[in-house]
Design a protein around this motif. Structure first.
Motif, PDB file in Angstrom:
ATOM      1  N   GLN A   1       0.830  -1.208   0.000  1.00  0.00           N
ATOM      2  CA  GLN A   1       0.000   0.000   0.000  1.00  0.00           C
ATOM      3  C   GLN A   1       0.864   1.257   0.000  1.00  0.00           C
ATOM      4  N   TYR A   2       1.887   1.275   0.830  1.00  0.00           N
ATOM      5  CA  TYR A   2       2.774   2.433   0.885  1.00  0.00           C
ATOM      6  C   TYR A   2       3.493   2.641  -0.450  1.00  0.00           C
ATOM      7  N   LEU A   3       3.944   1.556  -1.079  1.00  0.00           N
ATOM      8  CA  LEU A   3       4.632   1.668  -2.360  1.00  0.00           C
ATOM      9  C   LEU A   3       3.692   2.169  -3.456  1.00  0.00           C
ATOM     10  N   THR A   4       2.447   1.722  -3.428  1.00  0.00           N
ATOM     11  CA  THR A   4       1.453   2.209  -4.388  1.00  0.00           C
ATOM     12  C   THR A   4       1.214   3.698  -4.185  1.00  0.00           C
ATOM     13  N   THR A   5       1.093   4.103  -2.935  1.00  0.00           N
ATOM     14  CA  THR A   5       0.895   5.515  -2.623  1.00  0.00           C
ATOM     15  C   THR A   5       2.114   6.337  -3.044  1.00  0.00           C
ATOM     16  N   MET A   6       3.303   5.791  -2.831  1.00  0.00           N
ATOM     17  CA  MET A   6       4.539   6.477  -3.223  1.00  0.00           C
ATOM     18  C   MET A   6       4.557   6.688  -4.740  1.00  0.00           C
ATOM     19  N   ARG A   7       4.172   5.664  -5.505  1.00  0.00           N
ATOM     20  CA  ARG A   7       4.130   5.814  -6.967  1.00  0.00           C
ATOM     21  C   ARG A   7       3.118   6.880  -7.368  1.00  0.00           C
ATOM     22  N   SER A   8       1.964   6.884  -6.713  1.00  0.00           N
ATOM     23  CA  SER A   8       0.944   7.894  -7.019  1.00  0.00           C
ATOM     24  C   SER A   8       1.451   9.298  -6.726  1.00  0.00           C
ATOM     25  N   LEU A   9       2.132   9.452  -5.614  1.00  0.00           N
ATOM     26  CA  LEU A   9       2.681  10.760  -5.267  1.00  0.00           C
ATOM     27  C   LEU A   9       3.772  11.192  -6.242  1.00  0.00           C
ATOM     28  N   SER A  10       4.565  10.249  -6.706  1.00  0.00           N
ATOM     29  CA  SER A  10       5.598  10.568  -7.699  1.00  0.00           C
ATOM     30  C   SER A  10       4.966  11.085  -8.983  1.00  0.00           C
ATOM     31  N   LYS A  11       3.900  10.427  -9.429  1.00  0.00           N
ATOM     32  CA  LYS A  11       3.180  10.877 -10.625  1.00  0.00           C
ATOM     33  C   LYS A  11       2.569  12.258 -10.390  1.00  0.00           C
ATOM     34  N   LEU A  12       2.021  12.444  -9.209  1.00  0.00           N
ATOM     35  CA  LEU A  12       1.412  13.728  -8.863  1.00  0.00           C
ATOM     36  C   LEU A  12       2.465  14.838  -8.871  1.00  0.00           C
ATOM     37  N   ALA A  13       3.633  14.558  -8.326  1.00  0.00           N
ATOM     38  CA  ALA A  13       4.706  15.547  -8.295  1.00  0.00           C
ATOM     39  C   ALA A  13       5.132  15.922  -9.709  1.00  0.00           C
ATOM     40  N   ALA A  14       5.194  14.943 -10.592  1.00  0.00           N
ATOM     41  CA  ALA A  14       5.597  15.212 -11.970  1.00  0.00           C
ATOM     42  C   ALA A  14       4.545  16.049 -12.699  1.00  0.00           C
ATOM     43  N   ALA A  15       3.271  15.849 -12.348  1.00  0.00           N
ATOM     44  CA  ALA A  15       2.186  16.558 -13.024  1.00  0.00           C
ATOM     45  C   ALA A  15       1.902  17.935 -12.419  1.00  0.00           C
ATOM     46  N   GLU A  16       2.310  18.143 -11.175  1.00  0.00           N
ATOM     47  CA  GLU A  16       2.009  19.390 -10.465  1.00  0.00           C
ATOM     48  C   GLU A  16       2.787  20.548 -11.074  1.00  0.00           C
ATOM     49  N   ASN A  17       2.178  21.704 -11.077  1.00  0.00           N
ATOM     50  CA  ASN A  17       2.811  22.926 -11.565  1.00  0.00           C
ATOM     51  C   ASN A  17       4.071  23.192 -10.748  1.00  0.00           C
ATOM     52  N   ARG A  18       5.202  23.283 -11.409  1.00  0.00           N
ATOM     53  CA  ARG A  18       6.499  23.474 -10.740  1.00  0.00           C
ATOM     54  C   ARG A  18       6.576  24.773  -9.950  1.00  0.00           C
ATOM     55  N   ASP A  19       5.754  25.747 -10.303  1.00  0.00           N
ATOM     56  CA  ASP A  19       5.790  27.030  -9.604  1.00  0.00           C
ATOM     57  C   ASP A  19       5.108  26.977  -8.241  1.00  0.00           C
ATOM     58  N   ASN A  20       4.326  25.939  -8.000  1.00  0.00           N
ATOM     59  CA  ASN A  20       3.607  25.825  -6.729  1.00  0.00           C
ATOM     60  C   ASN A  20       4.497  25.128  -5.703  1.00  0.00           C
ATOM     61  N   ARG A  21       5.359  25.905  -5.050  1.00  0.00           N
ATOM     62  CA  ARG A  21       6.324  25.356  -4.083  1.00  0.00           C
ATOM     63  C   ARG A  21       5.628  24.704  -2.894  1.00  0.00           C
ATOM     64  N   ILE A  22       4.505  25.267  -2.452  1.00  0.00           N
ATOM     65  CA  ILE A  22       3.790  24.702  -1.304  1.00  0.00           C
ATOM     66  C   ILE A  22       3.315  23.285  -1.624  1.00  0.00           C
ATOM     67  N   ALA A  23       2.714  23.105  -2.800  1.00  0.00           N
ATOM     68  CA  ALA A  23       2.234  21.778  -3.193  1.00  0.00           C
ATOM     69  C   ALA A  23       3.395  20.796  -3.294  1.00  0.00           C
ATOM     70  N   HIS A  24       4.524  21.243  -3.848  1.00  0.00           N
ATOM     71  CA  HIS A  24       5.674  20.346  -3.955  1.00  0.00           C
ATOM     72  C   HIS A  24       6.242  19.984  -2.590  1.00  0.00           C
ATOM     73  N   LEU A  25       6.261  20.938  -1.678  1.00  0.00           N
ATOM     74  CA  LEU A  25       6.720  20.621  -0.318  1.00  0.00           C
ATOM     75  C   LEU A  25       5.775  19.633   0.362  1.00  0.00           C
ATOM     76  N   LEU A  26       4.480  19.784   0.137  1.00  0.00           N
ATOM     77  CA  LEU A  26       3.503  18.857   0.701  1.00  0.00           C
ATOM     78  C   LEU A  26       3.739  17.443   0.174  1.00  0.00           C
ATOM     79  N   ILE A  27       3.922  17.327  -1.135  1.00  0.00           N
ATOM     80  CA  ILE A  27       4.175  16.015  -1.744  1.00  0.00           C
ATOM     81  C   ILE A  27       5.490  15.431  -1.231  1.00  0.00           C
ATOM     82  N   GLU A  28       6.521  16.262  -1.191  1.00  0.00           N
ATOM     83  CA  GLU A  28       7.823  15.790  -0.708  1.00  0.00           C
ATOM     84  C   GLU A  28       7.728  15.307   0.740  1.00  0.00           C
ATOM     85  N   GLY A  29       7.023  16.061   1.581  1.00  0.00           N
ATOM     86  CA  GLY A  29       6.853  15.647   2.979  1.00  0.00           C
ATOM     87  C   GLY A  29       6.117  14.316   3.085  1.00  0.00           C
ATOM     88  N   ALA A  30       5.073  14.152   2.292  1.00  0.00           N
ATOM     89  CA  ALA A  30       4.325  12.892   2.311  1.00  0.00           C
ATOM     90  C   ALA A  30       5.220  11.735   1.878  1.00  0.00           C
TER      91      ALA A  30
END
Length: 171
Positions: free
Chosen positions: A120-149
């Motif tokens: 489950q954790y590995l599946t979530t990690m893959r989902s977060l990786s995809k989300l990070a790649a798709a997220e707008n690079r200018d949104n530092r808060i969102a990237h920090l949230l993903i990185e923290g997760a």
């Protein structure tokens, strides 16, 4: 949801839909999107408790909208929230409770539980990786949230490995 809404209102008056958009824009798609109904219910509760005040604003050709602003009591509550450190995370961990109780019930194997949780954790990690790649690079808060997760997930995976090692030593 209460205190984040107060924090958004600290910069100035807004109506519920603006607050929803602000949260979505700030946090990106990594954070669960707030339900506008939940926001309006929460705003009603904050108003009843005196932390915000609402004012009906007329709109041409549209229904009136209610614009909220922070009260002094709301500003005090918000300051207290920012001043208070968060409690230790994960002391009450649902998975660990399952792991601890499994041998007493005979209904689940501890190593099987660990392996399922790891997947489950590995599946979530893959989902977060995809989300990070798709997220707008200018949104530092969102990237920090993903990185923290992702960092929390990695720590959880390391902890699962430790649990498995300890349990295998007991056998």
């Amino acid at each position: 949801m209460r205190l984040p809404l107060l924090a958004l209102l600290a910069r100035g008056p807004a109506h519920g839909y603006e607050l929803k958009q602000d949260l979505e824009q700030m946090l990106g798609s990594a954070y669960p999107q707030p339900n506008v109904g939940q926001i309006y219910v929460t705003l009603g509760r904050l108003e009843k408790s005196g932390l915000i005040e609402g004012e009906d604003v007329e709109q041409a050709g549209r229904p009136n909208k209610k614009v909220y602003h922070l009260t002094d009591a709301g500003r005090t509550a918000l300051s207290a929230w920012f001043d208070e450190p968060e409690d230790e995370p994960r002391v009450r961990d649902e998975f660990f409770m399952k792991l601890a109780l499994a041998p007493r019930t005979g209904l689940a194997d501890q190593i099987a539980l660990i392996n399922k949780q790891r997947r489950q954790y590995l599946t979530t990690m893959r989902s977060l990786s995809k989300l990070a790649a798709a997220e707008n690079r200018d949104n530092r808060i969102a990237h920090l949230l993903i990185e923290g997760a992702m960092l929390h997930l990695q720590a959880d995976l390391d902890w699962l490995e430790r649990c498995q090692e300890e349990l295998e030593e007991l056998e």
